[in-house]
Design a protein around this motif. Structure first.
Motif, short mmCIF file in Angstrom:
data_model
loop_
_atom_site.label_atom_id
_atom_site.label_comp_id
_atom_site.label_asym_id
_atom_site.label_seq_id
_atom_site.Cartn_x
_atom_site.Cartn_y
_atom_site.Cartn_z
N GLY A 286 2.91 -13.91 -4.48
CA GLY A 286 2.74 -12.46 -4.61
C GLY A 286 2.46 -11.82 -3.27
O GLY A 286 2.45 -12.49 -2.23
N TYR A 287 2.25 -10.50 -3.30
CA TYR A 287 1.92 -9.81 -2.05
C TYR A 287 0.98 -8.65 -2.32
O TYR A 287 0.85 -8.16 -3.44
CB TYR A 287 3.19 -9.34 -1.33
CG TYR A 287 4.04 -8.31 -2.05
CD1 TYR A 287 3.63 -6.98 -2.20
CD2 TYR A 287 5.31 -8.66 -2.53
CE1 TYR A 287 4.43 -6.04 -2.83
CE2 TYR A 287 6.12 -7.72 -3.17
CZ TYR A 287 5.67 -6.42 -3.32
OH TYR A 287 6.47 -5.48 -3.94
N VAL A 288 0.32 -8.23 -1.25
CA VAL A 288 -0.54 -7.05 -1.30
C VAL A 288 -0.30 -6.23 -0.04
O VAL A 288 -0.29 -6.78 1.07
CB VAL A 288 -2.04 -7.43 -1.44
CG1 VAL A 288 -2.47 -8.43 -0.38
CG2 VAL A 288 -2.93 -6.20 -1.40
N PHE A 289 -0.03 -4.94 -0.22
CA PHE A 289 0.20 -4.02 0.89
C PHE A 289 -0.95 -3.01 0.92
O PHE A 289 -1.34 -2.49 -0.13
CB PHE A 289 1.51 -3.24 0.74
CG PHE A 289 2.77 -4.07 0.75
CD1 PHE A 289 2.75 -5.41 1.08
CD2 PHE A 289 3.98 -3.49 0.42
CE1 PHE A 289 3.91 -6.16 1.09
CE2 PHE A 289 5.16 -4.22 0.43
CZ PHE A 289 5.13 -5.57 0.76
N THR A 290 -1.44 -2.71 2.10
CA THR A 290 -2.36 -1.58 2.25
C THR A 290 -1.58 -0.42 2.85
O THR A 290 -0.87 -0.60 3.84
CB THR A 290 -3.55 -1.93 3.16
OG1 THR A 290 -3.08 -2.19 4.50
CG2 THR A 290 -4.29 -3.18 2.66
N VAL A 291 -1.71 0.75 2.26
CA VAL A 291 -0.98 1.92 2.72
C VAL A 291 -1.83 2.74 3.68
O VAL A 291 -1.35 3.23 4.71
CB VAL A 291 -0.53 2.78 1.53
CG1 VAL A 291 0.23 4.01 2.00
CG2 VAL A 291 0.32 1.95 0.57
N ASP A 292 -3.11 2.88 3.32
CA ASP A 292 -4.07 3.57 4.18
C ASP A 292 -5.45 3.00 3.84
O ASP A 292 -5.56 1.87 3.37
CB ASP A 292 -4.00 5.09 4.02
CG ASP A 292 -4.15 5.55 2.56
OD1 ASP A 292 -4.79 4.82 1.76
OD2 ASP A 292 -3.67 6.63 2.22
N GLY A 293 -6.49 3.77 4.03
CA GLY A 293 -7.83 3.26 3.80
C GLY A 293 -8.15 2.97 2.35
O GLY A 293 -9.05 2.18 2.05
N THR A 294 -7.42 3.59 1.42
CA THR A 294 -7.70 3.39 0.00
C THR A 294 -6.48 2.96 -0.82
O THR A 294 -6.59 2.13 -1.71
CB THR A 294 -8.27 4.67 -0.64
OG1 THR A 294 -7.34 5.76 -0.44
CG2 THR A 294 -9.61 5.04 -0.02
N LYS A 295 -5.31 3.50 -0.52
CA LYS A 295 -4.12 3.23 -1.32
C LYS A 295 -3.54 1.85 -1.02
O LYS A 295 -3.50 1.42 0.13
CB LYS A 295 -3.05 4.30 -1.08
CG LYS A 295 -3.44 5.69 -1.57
CD LYS A 295 -2.29 6.66 -1.36
CE LYS A 295 -2.64 8.05 -1.85
NZ LYS A 295 -3.72 8.66 -1.05
N MET A 296 -3.07 1.19 -2.09
CA MET A 296 -2.51 -0.15 -1.97
C MET A 296 -1.32 -0.30 -2.91
O MET A 296 -1.16 0.47 -3.86
CB MET A 296 -3.58 -1.20 -2.32
CG MET A 296 -4.86 -1.09 -1.52
SD MET A 296 -6.15 -2.20 -2.13
CE MET A 296 -5.47 -3.78 -1.69
#
Length: 367
Positions: A286-296
């Motif tokens: 699987g994967y996990v992306f962080t978009v900014d300080g809160t959004k993922m």
């Protein structure tokens, strides 16, 4: 029995009084004010937030004109400003110092503060060379002070939630690839102050251009996600896409780190169309992306598509670096690996090797 009951009652009252007595604010000195990140601590200390974590007891800045400009903007008295760090320390006796000067001056700050037992937090990265970093590490250990490096991304709840998914919960399987993007359109383009721009675009005072300014974020996060494991090799490529604006330093830098079973790609740039600080962590399942300080964005093994997710400030170790610094020195929180000296010594080894690799065009292997 009555005497014992009275004594016990007095004991409970004493404990209650101590429990309700607030900690005194951490006495903090500022070393240098030519880094635009200084606005963060000045807003906190002299703004209307009502914070009680820190008290600014003195500032050291040789550029009187700069200090006066900041005093007018933030409303502090020029009586707090001293021409040298040594004089500021002698006159105000801070418990800790935050350094907002050129990166090359970090070593001088530690050399002055450490023998006095004064803890230090510097802005990222730790130093301009690995050799300087080793001297700073030796001073910190000899005099048993905290020497921390502050990254904005340490206070992103999304990064800590991503770490938990990857390393604590093992939700995405063993980590195979990390990709980190950091930067903006360029320091001049976004309108940083002249004082900041002057040293930020000098290879002596900053270490490099975008390679150090934004490459350090990815090195910090990768080292953390890899449990402070040193990479096997470092390969870097830099460019001067805007030599007319940045004639002395790179404005584009890409670093590739190899580990036994993982690869990290770090993209630091002064050429992004928009400011960004985001990360992609890929595992076997699987994967996990962080978009900014809160959004993922997350996709796990059995998901048919990726799912949006939200982190909160509570996922991070503190709301801001200065609250964290105070809580750490007051024994109210545990050390965070992202700011730790152990992590940032590896970061400096990576950055030093990246600069060498970009210059020679060769892969640098770390023994």
């Amino acid at each position: 029995m009555l005497r014992i009951s009275v004594l016990f009652a007095l004991f409970l009252m004493t404990q209650l009084v101590h429990a309700q007595t607030p900690k005194k604010p951490l006495r903090v000195g500022i070393a240098g004010m030519a880094h635009d990140h200084v606005h963060g601590i000045l807003n906190k200390a002299f703004g209307k937030s009502g914070q009680t974590d820190i008290e600014i007891v003195g500032m050291a800045e040789p550029n009187r004109e700069l200090a006066e400009k900041l005093a007018k903007r933030h409303g502090f008295s020029m009586s707090l400003v001293y021409p040298t760090v040594a004089e500021m320390l002698d006159k105000t006796k801070p418990e800790a110092v935050t350094d907002f000067g050129p990166i090359v001056d970090h070593k001088k700050t530690v050399a002055i503060c450490a023998p006095r037992g004064i803890h230090v937090m510097v802005e990222k990265p730790l130093a301009t060379t690995f050799a300087d970093a080793k001297q700073m590490e030796a001073l910190a250990k000899k005099h048993t002070i905290q020497l921390l490096t502050n990254y904005e991304t340490t206070w992103y709840g999304s990064n800590h939630k991503a770490y938990a998914l990857a390393n604590t919960d093992k939700s995405i399987g063993d980590v195979r690839k990390i990709v980190v993007h950091d930067g903006h359109q360029g320091p001049k383009e976004i309108g940083v102050s002249k004082e900041f721009l002057d040293w930020l675009t000098d290879p002596v005072t900053n270490g490099a251009g975008a390679l150090f300014d934004f490459g350090c974020y990815g090195a910090n996060l990768s080292t953390w996600l890899m449990h402070n494991q040193r990479p096997l090799s470092v390969l870097a490529v830099t460019q001067q896409i805007k030599p007319d604006i940045y004639p002395k330093v790179d404005d584009e830098g890409t670093i590739i780190l190899t580990y036994p079973k993982t690869q990290t790609i770090i993209q630091g740039s002064w050429n992004w169309p928009f400011g960004r600080k985001d990360m992609e962590v890929y595992g076997q399942t699987g994967y996990v992306f962080t978009v900014d300080g809160t959004k993922m964005r997350i996709r796990l093994k059995d998901d048919k598509s990726e799912q949006p997710a939200e982190a909160t400030q509570a996922d991070a170790p503190a709301a801001d670096p200065f609250a964290y610094f105070a809580h750490l020195l007051h024994g109210e929180t545990k050390p965070d690996e992202l700011t730790s000296l152990e992590n940032n010594m590896i970061v400096m080894e990576i950055l030093d090797a990246a600069r060498q690799s970009a210059k020679t065009g060769k892969v640098v292997k770390l023994n």
